[in-house]
Design an enzyme around this catalytic site. Sequence first.
Site, PDB file in Angstrom:
ATOM      1  N   ASP A   1       0.128 -12.413  15.270  1.00  0.00           N
ATOM      2  CA  ASP A   1       0.988 -12.642  14.164  1.00  0.00           C
ATOM      3  C   ASP A   1       1.598 -13.974  14.321  1.00  0.00           C
ATOM      4  O   ASP A   1       2.680 -14.387  13.607  1.00  0.00           O
ATOM      5  CB  ASP A   1       2.158 -11.493  14.297  1.00  0.00           C
ATOM      6  CG  ASP A   1       2.833 -11.673  12.769  1.00  0.00           C
ATOM      7  OD1 ASP A   1       2.354 -11.974  11.816  1.00  0.00           O
ATOM      8  OD2 ASP A   1       4.307 -11.358  12.904  1.00  0.00           O
TER       9      ASP A   1
ATOM     10  N   CYS B   1       8.040   5.279   0.073  1.00  0.00           N
ATOM     11  CA  CYS B   1       8.437   3.937  -0.111  1.00  0.00           C
ATOM     12  C   CYS B   1       9.746   3.587  -0.657  1.00  0.00           C
ATOM     13  O   CYS B   1       9.822   3.994  -2.208  1.00  0.00           O
ATOM     14  CB  CYS B   1       7.310   2.960  -0.230  1.00  0.00           C
ATOM     15  SG  CYS B   1       7.753   1.374  -0.358  1.00  0.00           S
TER      16      CYS B   1
ATOM     17  N   CYS C   1       2.930   7.847   2.581  1.00  0.00           N
ATOM     18  CA  CYS C   1       3.381   6.671   2.736  1.00  0.00           C
ATOM     19  C   CYS C   1       3.811   5.862   1.518  1.00  0.00           C
ATOM     20  O   CYS C   1       5.005   5.348   1.276  1.00  0.00           O
ATOM     21  CB  CYS C   1       2.731   5.436   3.464  1.00  0.00           C
ATOM     22  SG  CYS C   1       0.894   5.409   2.868  1.00  0.00           S
TER      23      CYS C   1
ATOM     24  N   CYS D   1      -7.175   9.033   6.385  1.00  0.00           N
ATOM     25  CA  CYS D   1      -6.089   9.263   5.656  1.00  0.00           C
ATOM     26  C   CYS D   1      -6.268  10.437   4.557  1.00  0.00           C
ATOM     27  O   CYS D   1      -5.488  10.808   4.091  1.00  0.00           O
ATOM     28  CB  CYS D   1      -5.921   8.076   4.949  1.00  0.00           C
ATOM     29  SG  CYS D   1      -4.868   6.600   5.842  1.00  0.00           S
TER      30      CYS D   1
END
Length: 369
Positions: free
Chosen positions: A152, A216, A212, A206
């Site tokens: 990252d 949210c 998800c 999935c």
Amino acid sequence: MQHENTFSTPATDLLTGLVADIKHWGLELGFSQIGIADTDLSAAEPELLAWLAKGYHGEMDYMARHGLKRARPSELLPGTVRVISARMPYLSELPADSLTQLDANGQAYISRYALGRDYHKVLKQRLEQLARKIQDALALSQQTHQYRVFTDSAPILEVALASKAGIGWRGKHTLLLTREQGSYFFLGEILTDLPLPVDAPVQPHCGSCQKCMDVCPTGAIVAPYEVDARRCISYLTIELKGSIPVEFREQIGNRVYGCDDCQLFCPWNRFAQKTTLTDFDIRHGLDNVKLLTLFEWDDATFQKQMAGSAIYRIGHEQWQRNLAIGLGNAPSSPEIIRALEAKLPTASPLVQEHIRWALDKQKAGQTPA
């Protein structure tokens, strides 16, 4: 770190054996899985360009500035032909425990990845150790390799590379998912000029699930595999430096640094595993702390308490801004009102704006949506 290749390309049998060693060493260093991928991310380039064209990166100008360089690892390190992708679990508590703090009255919720030591340092150190082990093994055959380690910390499509390396698949929330451990892990890479045998990608699992997307708080997952960062609570509380749009403040609830909702409610995370590394042990009781306690920290206290934490980089002003929103969303309390009013005169203009919003909510006796 870089090392120049001064010898001929290692033989195929040496590389095949080396891959097995790399995966073994990775486990010894605390990684849960290692995979090898080539550098061809051409299939991801149109998606990246479309995402940028929609402005979904918000004020993260570096995303647009680097552009397609993110999909071209060899531009980060010329000569790169393989990426060694690694994942490392970070949970010090299981998701069921984290849920008790989500929107809890008067409590602060901090993204689980930030409860311990800054992951950038932990992963880079261990990836460097892994790269040195590879170097030592090659030296026995009078070989070397050119490499760089990342986590990252560079313009690189980590999830796309990890997917190619077979250590998971990209979930609809855009995070990497695995059947064995869910998604609570960090990713890191070693770019190398060694033509190592590559691993096969795994099939996504999935299916029709979109939990998800449904949970949210701000509707940031605008379509499967597509996140509008401008709506994401992680972006709003960490990356955004200025005022948080009023339209999102109630939905933020008590999430004062990042957001885990898309992971907390993902069915695959029932298989999440706790880390074995003490680096990610919870610091300063941040998994169970009151908003008011954190709001009372002055800058010096913040600097001291957050030294070595990923939270440190947002600074005290953003921290106070986020906490003011959390306090505004907490159940109305004279104690909270007094604390907000006490901070107001000396706060920066940015923090004052959010304190006034919080005071209006507190005085109106409102509670989080």
